[in-house]
Design a protein around this motif. Structure first.
Motif, PDB file in Angstrom:
ATOM      1  N   ASP A 260       0.790  -1.219   0.000  1.00  0.00           N
ATOM      2  CA  ASP A 260       0.000   0.000   0.000  1.00  0.00           C
ATOM      3  C   ASP A 260       0.827   1.277   0.000  1.00  0.00           C
ATOM      4  OD1 ASP A 260      -3.155  -0.383   0.426  1.00  0.00           O
ATOM      5  OD2 ASP A 260      -2.078  -2.098   1.250  1.00  0.00           O
ATOM      6  N   GLN A 265      -0.629   2.606  -4.760  1.00  0.00           N
ATOM      7  CA  GLN A 265      -1.945   3.253  -4.784  1.00  0.00           C
ATOM      8  C   GLN A 265      -2.178   3.940  -6.125  1.00  0.00           C
ATOM      9  OE1 GLN A 265      -3.972   2.509  -2.639  1.00  0.00           O
ATOM     10  NE2 GLN A 265      -3.057   2.308  -0.631  1.00  0.00           N
ATOM     11  N   ALA A 430      -9.035   3.247   2.992  1.00  0.00           N
ATOM     12  CA  ALA A 430      -8.403   4.475   2.509  1.00  0.00           C
ATOM     13  C   ALA A 430      -9.503   5.489   2.245  1.00  0.00           C
ATOM     14  CB  ALA A 430      -7.579   4.222   1.249  1.00  0.00           C
TER      15      ALA A 430
END
Length: 450
Positions: A260, A265, A430
């Motif tokens: 991540d 991302q 997120a």
């Protein structure tokens, strides 16, 4: 029997309607119009012009009509043509530095130059920068050979052409954030132009939110395997950060965030956005910074902590990369435009444009995103603050299982806090800022809060 059949039909209709409701793709009309403007013919014309310079070897800068110096001046000339429709927001120049011999791939003092087109953002308070790049230099089998013809049609005329087509189209539109279009030099000599630009950005404190590096993206077939396919595009992204890994390692381990980081991302964002706007193309995420034991112009940026990824064709043909022009045993070697698929390049270019436009239109990322851990619960409480710039219509909260490669659920709220009935033990979360047109910022993974 009729009763059961009727019940089945009603049930099936409900499933079909539900399925349709779940698969509706919402496209920003302005971005969709820009994507439709991407032209295979324009891309072919750019590549043909680049090839016409004979060689674009980094050491061929002195010639006014042949070589890399002439080619990068032509790119700047095109930027200046398109700047006339930008309302004065687009400027162009060659950013140069003189390199001294290094005993490796620079044998004499060399003027290195990156052809830059800067589309200034309309919001003076918005300091975000988005970069799209391709490398303008080319080579033959001997990396030091600056004299022989090196067409460099696909490597990397394709990436430069994609960057230029995005500049042509996007220069006619306004975005709150700044977009930089750049043809970097010296990739074949060791990522020199990208390294120069990345170091300059780091020293001057540029707020680079994302960089899309395009390298070898216009051929649909591979050597050896003979695969022919123009429906897949690879995106390479770094997992564990090259920048200050020692400082980040403990948090990555504690939170389980090996998959991540910011480049990863960004890669997910490219896939979701690209597939939203470009039909008949699947974006394949490759969990490596680049191809096996190789590197590209995004690498100097990730080494300095910026979110950067590489976009490249699915099936590479090594007969047309780094090759002297020749025919051996009936096989033609050399990087000629005739080996490219310009419809495939059109789709890959459109992925770049859609991603850049969606990012540049979106608000900045939410600030101080936190997950509350003051109590052990089977729900998850998230909080954040509004972004520094941009008009926010709300926020998306993204969720996926820890083993899932892509975000699986998306929740919308206008608040700056939300409690979800899902355990933080089992899921990653997120938060994205979202504009009224549905343009999303990059996702921000929450830090621990109390």
């Amino acid at each position: 029997m009729r009763k059961y059949l009727f019940a089945f039909c009603v049930s099936a209709l409900g499933c079909i309607q539900q399925s349709f409701a779940q698969t509706i793709v919402r496209r920003d009309a302005a971005i969709e119009a820009m994507v439709k403007e991407v032209s295979a013919d324009s891309l072919r014309a750019y590549v043909d012009k680049l090839v016409s310079f004979g060689t674009r070897h980094t050491a061929s800068a002195a010639d006014k009509k042949r070589g890399i110096g002439a080619s990068r001046e032509w790119v700047v000339q095109k930027f200046n043509e398109w700047s006339k429709t930008s309302g004065g927001r687009m400027t162009a120049f060659v950013d140069t530095i003189t390199l001294q011999p290094d005993g490796r791939r620079i044998s004499q003092a060399t003027l290195l130059g990156n052809a830059m087109g800067v589309l200034k953002g309309t919001d003076p308070a918005d300091k975000r920068i988005y970069i799209i790049s391709g490398h303008i230099d080319s080579r033959v089998s001997d990396v030091m050979n600056a004299k022989s013809d090196a067409p460099g049609a696909n490597d990397d005329g394709s990436g430069v052409a994609a960057m230029m087509e995005c500049a042509r189209i996007m220069s006619k539109s306004s975005f709150p954030a700044t977009i930089i279009f750049v043809a970097v030099s010296g990739e074949e000599q060791g990522l020199l132009g990208a390294g120069f630009l990345a170091e300059k950005a780091k020293k001057e404190g540029w707020n680079i939110d994302a960089l899309l590096n395009n390298d070898i993206m216009g051929s649909n077939n591979s050597s050896e395997t003979g695969i022919i396919d123009n429906t897949k595009l690879r995106v390479f992204s770094e997992g564990l950060p090259a920048f200050e890994m020692d400082k980040a390692a403990a948090n990555i381990r504690n939170m389980g965030l090996e998959n991540d980081g910011r480049p990863r991302q960004l890669a997910r964002y490219v896939k979701e956005t690209g597939e939203r706007y470009v039909d008949h193309l699947e974006i394949k995420l490759v969990y490596r910074n680049d191809r096996f034991l190789r590197g590209g112009d995004h690498t100097p940026f990730v080494q300095r902590g910026f979110a950067a990824v590489r976009l490249t064709e699915m099936n590479e043909n090594f007969n047309h990369q780094h090759q002297d022009l020749r025919i051996e045993k009936g096989v033609e070697f050399g990087d000629h435009a005739k080996f490219m698929d310009f419809e495939y390049l059109r789709k890959n270019t459109a992925v770049n444009l859609a991603t850049l436009a969606n990012l540049a239109k979106a608000p900045a990322v939410p600030q101080e995103v936190k997950v509350d851990v003051k109590e052990l619960t089977n729900s998850t409480l998230l909080s954040w603050k509004k972004p520094a710039t941009g008009n926010v219509a709300g926020y998306y909260i993204l969720m996926r299982e820890t083993s899932a490669p892509m975000w699986q659920k998306k929740f919308f709220t206008k608040d700056t806090t939300i409690r979800l009935p899902y355990s933080k033990d089992n899921y990653f979360f997120a938060v994205q800022s979202v504009s009224a047109d549905g343009n999303e910022s990059l996702p921000v993974v929450p830090a621990v809060g109390r």
